[in-house]
Design a protein around this motif. Structure first.
Motif, PDB file in Angstrom:
ATOM      1  N   GLU A  54       0.833  -1.207   0.000  1.00 43.15           N
ATOM      2  CA  GLU A  54       0.000   0.000   0.000  1.00 43.15           C
ATOM      3  C   GLU A  54       0.869   1.258   0.000  1.00 43.15           C
ATOM      4  O   GLU A  54       0.552   2.254  -0.677  1.00 43.15           O
ATOM      5  CB  GLU A  54      -0.927   0.006   1.215  1.00 43.15           C
ATOM      6  N   ASN A  55       1.955   1.234   0.761  1.00 48.58           N
ATOM      7  CA  ASN A  55       2.869   2.379   0.789  1.00 48.58           C
ATOM      8  C   ASN A  55       3.478   2.626  -0.591  1.00 48.58           C
ATOM      9  O   ASN A  55       3.628   3.772  -1.029  1.00 48.58           O
ATOM     10  CB  ASN A  55       3.984   2.148   1.812  1.00 48.58           C
ATOM     11  N   LEU A  56       3.835   1.557  -1.289  1.00 48.12           N
ATOM     12  CA  LEU A  56       4.389   1.705  -2.630  1.00 48.12           C
ATOM     13  C   LEU A  56       3.344   2.266  -3.585  1.00 48.12           C
ATOM     14  O   LEU A  56       3.658   3.083  -4.460  1.00 48.12           O
ATOM     15  CB  LEU A  56       4.891   0.353  -3.151  1.00 48.12           C
ATOM     16  N   ALA A  57       2.102   1.832  -3.420  1.00 47.18           N
ATOM     17  CA  ALA A  57       1.019   2.288  -4.296  1.00 47.18           C
ATOM     18  C   ALA A  57       0.725   3.775  -4.125  1.00 47.18           C
ATOM     19  O   ALA A  57       0.180   4.416  -5.028  1.00 47.18           O
ATOM     20  CB  ALA A  57      -0.242   1.476  -4.035  1.00 47.18           C
ATOM     21  N   ASP A  58       1.085   4.326  -2.976  1.00 39.44           N
ATOM     22  CA  ASP A  58       0.833   5.747  -2.704  1.00 39.44           C
ATOM     23  C   ASP A  58       1.793   6.681  -3.443  1.00 39.44           C
ATOM     24  O   ASP A  58       1.569   7.886  -3.488  1.00 39.44           O
ATOM     25  CB  ASP A  58       0.939   6.032  -1.198  1.00 39.44           C
ATOM     26  N   VAL A  59       2.861   6.134  -4.002  1.00 36.74           N
ATOM     27  CA  VAL A  59       3.845   6.964  -4.708  1.00 36.74           C
ATOM     28  C   VAL A  59       3.272   7.404  -6.049  1.00 36.74           C
ATOM     29  O   VAL A  59       2.818   6.584  -6.844  1.00 36.74           O
ATOM     30  CB  VAL A  59       5.159   6.181  -4.940  1.00 36.74           C
ATOM     31  N   SER A  60       3.293   8.700  -6.303  1.00 35.77           N
ATOM     32  CA  SER A  60       2.793   9.224  -7.574  1.00 35.77           C
ATOM     33  C   SER A  60       3.884   9.169  -8.635  1.00 35.77           C
ATOM     34  O   SER A  60       5.080   9.120  -8.319  1.00 35.77           O
ATOM     35  CB  SER A  60       2.332  10.673  -7.398  1.00 35.77           C
ATOM     36  N   LYS A  61       3.463   9.206  -9.882  1.00 36.99           N
ATOM     37  CA  LYS A  61       4.427   9.171 -10.980  1.00 36.99           C
ATOM     38  C   LYS A  61       5.311  10.411 -10.958  1.00 36.99           C
ATOM     39  O   LYS A  61       6.514  10.342 -11.258  1.00 36.99           O
ATOM     40  CB  LYS A  61       3.711   9.064 -12.323  1.00 36.99           C
ATOM     41  N   SER A  62       4.736  11.539 -10.591  1.00 38.76           N
ATOM     42  CA  SER A  62       5.513  12.786 -10.555  1.00 38.76           C
ATOM     43  C   SER A  62       6.592  12.726  -9.483  1.00 38.76           C
ATOM     44  O   SER A  62       7.725  13.189  -9.695  1.00 38.76           O
ATOM     45  CB  SER A  62       4.588  13.988 -10.323  1.00 38.76           C
TER      46      SER A  62
END
Length: 243
Positions: free
Chosen positions: A56-64
């Motif tokens: 879930e923490n990894l999924a929170d990272v935005s592309k920007s």
């Protein structure tokens, strides 16, 4: 209003700065469940909380935000995401004898990345292989199989990525069940990984032989370099790498 705007930006900045590039949560998961190159999938299935939180923490990272990181930070993130998602895929289907018992395991769009659902193949082939000239990723990503380079019992981190990938490559190439030199019969046996992804090693080093030679013992290197050496593939064991 100014206070609310300031609070919003402060919160956003804090969230960005808070990303753990040491990937400590994943290291905890790996140290608890990986021993002697085998994974305790049964135990991980019973206690999947830490793994789920990390994903879930990894999924929170935005592309920007991702694009602001250096290459080593990006590669570490992507390899860890691939490996964490593979662990999740296995425990969601466990017990099984092989990852290939799961229908199209590498093509299922079940991994959250930059707000979309992508497949393991997408992470490996469309990002890692396409965007970075780093063939050692093939010793970092783990396919949950005995024939694959071993799942490292710690997360990959940008500050040590070069040494971690180098150690992975060296350990894999010195595993005689997967790679070995038969000097007597003038034959070099290599994992099928070097056939499947030959172009990656050629792009980096000019040839597969050039890439692998430094990882073999010094006494074997002149033999590997000489012309006429036969190269054959070892069998790839797709059995699950379970304890």
């Amino acid at each position: 209003m100014k206070t609310l705007v300031s609070l919003f930006f402060a919160t956003a900045l804090s969230a960005h700065a808070a990303f753990d590039h040491n990937h400590e949560k994943f290291t905890e998961v790996l140290r608890e469940n990986v021993k002697n190159e085998e994974v305790n999938y049964a135990g991980l299935k019973k206690s999947p909380g830490k793994l789920g939180t990390y994903i879930e923490n990894l999924a929170d990272v935005s592309k920007s935000d991702f694009k602001k990181w250096n290459d080593d930070q990006q590669i570490a993130y992507l390899i860890n995401l691939y490996n964490a998602a593979t662990l999740k895929l296995i425990i969601d289907n466990y017990p099984i004898k092989s990852i290939r018992d799961i229908g199209s395991p590498w093509k299922q769009k079940r991994v959250k990345l930059f707000g979309a659902r992508v497949s393991l193949d997408h992470i490996e082939h469309e990002i890692l292989r396409k965007d970075y000239r780093e063939p050692r990723i093939h010793f970092g990503v783990n396919c949950a199989s005995i024939g694959c380079p071993a799942l490292r019992p710690e997360a990959f981190v940008a500050s040590r990525l070069d040494s971690q990938l180098d150690e992975q490559a060296r350990n894999f190439l010195r595993d005689s069940s997967k790679n070995r030199l038969d000097a007597k019969n003038n034959t070099l046996y290599l994992s099928q990984i070097f056939d499947w992804f030959k172009e990656d090693f050629v792009k980096k080093s000019g040839s597969v032989k050039n890439f692998i030679t430094p990882y073999f013992p010094a006494k074997d290197q002149p033999i590997i370099k000489r012309d006429g050496l036969k190269i054959k593939n070892t069998d790839y064991d797709w059995s699950l790498n379970k304890q």
